[in-house]
Design a protein around this motif. Structure first.
Motif, PDB file in Angstrom:
ATOM      1  N   THR A 192       0.852  -1.189   0.000  1.00  0.00           N
ATOM      2  CA  THR A 192       0.000   0.000   0.000  1.00  0.00           C
ATOM      3  C   THR A 192       0.890   1.242   0.000  1.00  0.00           C
ATOM      4  O   THR A 192       2.082   1.163   0.311  1.00  0.00           O
ATOM      5  CB  THR A 192      -0.896   0.041   1.254  1.00  0.00           C
ATOM      6  N   GLY A 193       0.282   2.376  -0.294  1.00  0.00           N
ATOM      7  CA  GLY A 193       1.026   3.633  -0.246  1.00  0.00           C
ATOM      8  C   GLY A 193       1.581   3.920   1.140  1.00  0.00           C
ATOM      9  O   GLY A 193       2.671   4.465   1.289  1.00  0.00           O
ATOM     10  N   LEU A 194       0.830   3.520   2.188  1.00  0.00           N
ATOM     11  CA  LEU A 194       1.293   3.749   3.550  1.00  0.00           C
ATOM     12  C   LEU A 194       2.479   2.846   3.881  1.00  0.00           C
ATOM     13  O   LEU A 194       3.386   3.242   4.617  1.00  0.00           O
ATOM     14  CB  LEU A 194       0.152   3.539   4.550  1.00  0.00           C
ATOM     15  N   GLU A 195       2.486   1.631   3.339  1.00  0.00           N
ATOM     16  CA  GLU A 195       3.634   0.736   3.542  1.00  0.00           C
ATOM     17  C   GLU A 195       4.877   1.280   2.837  1.00  0.00           C
ATOM     18  O   GLU A 195       5.992   1.193   3.356  1.00  0.00           O
ATOM     19  CB  GLU A 195       3.307  -0.677   3.048  1.00  0.00           C
ATOM     20  N   LEU A 196       4.676   1.877   1.658  1.00  0.00           N
ATOM     21  CA  LEU A 196       5.806   2.501   0.952  1.00  0.00           C
ATOM     22  C   LEU A 196       6.371   3.664   1.765  1.00  0.00           C
ATOM     23  O   LEU A 196       7.585   3.819   1.900  1.00  0.00           O
ATOM     24  CB  LEU A 196       5.368   2.999  -0.432  1.00  0.00           C
ATOM     25  N   ALA A 197       5.472   4.478   2.327  1.00  0.00           N
ATOM     26  CA  ALA A 197       5.905   5.615   3.141  1.00  0.00           C
ATOM     27  C   ALA A 197       6.675   5.134   4.374  1.00  0.00           C
ATOM     28  O   ALA A 197       7.714   5.701   4.734  1.00  0.00           O
ATOM     29  CB  ALA A 197       4.702   6.464   3.558  1.00  0.00           C
ATOM     30  N   ALA A 198       6.160   4.084   5.011  1.00  0.00           N
ATOM     31  CA  ALA A 198       6.831   3.533   6.201  1.00  0.00           C
ATOM     32  C   ALA A 198       8.210   2.976   5.835  1.00  0.00           C
ATOM     33  O   ALA A 198       9.175   3.134   6.589  1.00  0.00           O
ATOM     34  CB  ALA A 198       5.966   2.449   6.837  1.00  0.00           C
ATOM     35  N   TRP A 199       8.316   2.339   4.653  1.00  0.00           N
ATOM     36  CA  TRP A 199       9.602   1.800   4.193  1.00  0.00           C
ATOM     37  C   TRP A 199      10.606   2.938   3.992  1.00  0.00           C
ATOM     38  O   TRP A 199      11.755   2.842   4.422  1.00  0.00           O
ATOM     39  CB  TRP A 199       9.409   1.005   2.901  1.00  0.00           C
ATOM     40  N   LEU A 200      10.154   4.021   3.364  1.00  0.00           N
ATOM     41  CA  LEU A 200      11.039   5.180   3.155  1.00  0.00           C
ATOM     42  C   LEU A 200      11.514   5.752   4.487  1.00  0.00           C
ATOM     43  O   LEU A 200      12.677   6.111   4.651  1.00  0.00           O
ATOM     44  CB  LEU A 200      10.321   6.262   2.341  1.00  0.00           C
ATOM     45  N   LYS A 201      10.601   5.809   5.455  1.00  0.00           N
ATOM     46  CA  LYS A 201      10.965   6.324   6.784  1.00  0.00           C
ATOM     47  C   LYS A 201      12.007   5.418   7.434  1.00  0.00           C
ATOM     48  O   LYS A 201      12.987   5.898   8.006  1.00  0.00           O
ATOM     49  CB  LYS A 201       9.708   6.424   7.662  1.00  0.00           C
ATOM     50  N   ASP A 202      11.809   4.102   7.335  1.00  0.00           N
ATOM     51  CA  ASP A 202      12.769   3.136   7.899  1.00  0.00           C
ATOM     52  C   ASP A 202      14.155   3.270   7.259  1.00  0.00           C
ATOM     53  O   ASP A 202      15.170   3.081   7.915  1.00  0.00           O
ATOM     54  CB  ASP A 202      12.275   1.696   7.711  1.00  0.00           C
ATOM     55  N   GLN A 203      14.155   3.592   5.959  1.00  0.00           N
ATOM     56  CA  GLN A 203      15.423   3.746   5.227  1.00  0.00           C
ATOM     57  C   GLN A 203      16.078   5.104   5.481  1.00  0.00           C
ATOM     58  O   GLN A 203      17.164   5.370   4.984  1.00  0.00           O
ATOM     59  CB  GLN A 203      15.175   3.609   3.708  1.00  0.00           C
ATOM     60  N   GLN A 204      15.380   5.951   6.255  1.00  0.00           N
ATOM     61  CA  GLN A 204      15.835   7.329   6.498  1.00  0.00           C
ATOM     62  C   GLN A 204      16.065   8.052   5.168  1.00  0.00           C
ATOM     63  O   GLN A 204      17.022   8.802   4.987  1.00  0.00           O
ATOM     64  CB  GLN A 204      17.095   7.339   7.367  1.00  0.00           C
ATOM     65  N   SER A 205      15.147   7.796   4.247  1.00  0.00           N
ATOM     66  CA  SER A 205      15.235   8.382   2.906  1.00  0.00           C
ATOM     67  C   SER A 205      14.864   9.868   2.944  1.00  0.00           C
ATOM     68  O   SER A 205      14.069  10.311   3.772  1.00  0.00           O
ATOM     69  CB  SER A 205      14.268   7.645   1.978  1.00  0.00           C
TER      70      SER A 205
END
Length: 198
Positions: free
Chosen positions: A59-72
């Motif tokens: 989902t879009g929210l999972e993508l956002a959470a992944w980016l946050k985890d990557q400190q992107s």
């Protein structure tokens, strides 16, 4: 500005890409689902992810959470048809910079993108008020298992997809059913989806 546009409805995706191209100053890369978007995020750097919430794969929210985890440094703007309180809360927790409904005027979207790139947060005021509502009782593991169950996957298929034991899947689903006071996994998924928690 490099934008990754993740939207599974091709007509909507095409319209958004055309709108941003007309606005000028944007280079658009398109992804037709969440998994394709994740692969592109792993391969390239983007200034902004413009994403729907509900898509096949992630989902879009999972993508956002992944980016946050990557400190992107990639900023995120979510556009959705659904102004559900649970979505908005989860978006804020995932560090999303903008949250807009798809029926917002086109100039609102372009303005929101520019503000988010400048480091500001843009959330429709009515949607922000909704986010003060119910508290999401599900954890991420329960949410993923329940979402897969709502897609008609069996316990064995869910276990295979999430790389966990079938007993663990049953535990996650039982916990989700209990937390939502639902009668079964289908009922739990329906309740969670209505609240924007799925």
């Amino acid at each position: 500005m490099k934008i990754l546009l993740a939207e599974d409805q091709s007509m909507v995706r095409g319209a958004l890409a055309a709108l941003l191209t007309l606005a000028g100053g944007f280079t658009i890369t398109q992804a037709s689902d969440g998994d394709e978007a994740l692969n592109l995020l792993k391969q390239q750097s983007f200034d902004l992810l413009l994403t729907d919430i509900e898509m096949p794969g992630r989902t879009g929210l999972e993508l956002a959470a992944w980016l946050k985890d990557q400190q992107s440094h990639t900023k995120v703007v979510v556009i959705t048809t659904f102004g559900r309180a649970g979505y908005i809360k989860r978006a804020i927790e995932a560090g999303v910079g903008g949250f807009l409904l798809k029926d917002a005027p086109s100039e609102t979207l372009v303005n929101a993108i520019q503000q988010v790139i400048a480091g500001k947060r843009v959330i429709d005021p009515e949607l922000a008020m909704m986010a003060i509502g119910d508290i999401d009782p599900l954890n991420d593991k329960e949410r993923r298992a329940l979402r897969l169950a709502s897609e008609g996957k069996s316990t064995a298929e869910i276990a295979e997809t999430l790389f966990i034991a079938e007993g663990t899947v049953r535990n996650y689903l039982s916990e989700a059913i209990a937390k939502l006071n639902a009668s079964n996994r289908i009922d739990a998924a329906r309740i969670a989806r209505q609240k924007g928690w799925l």
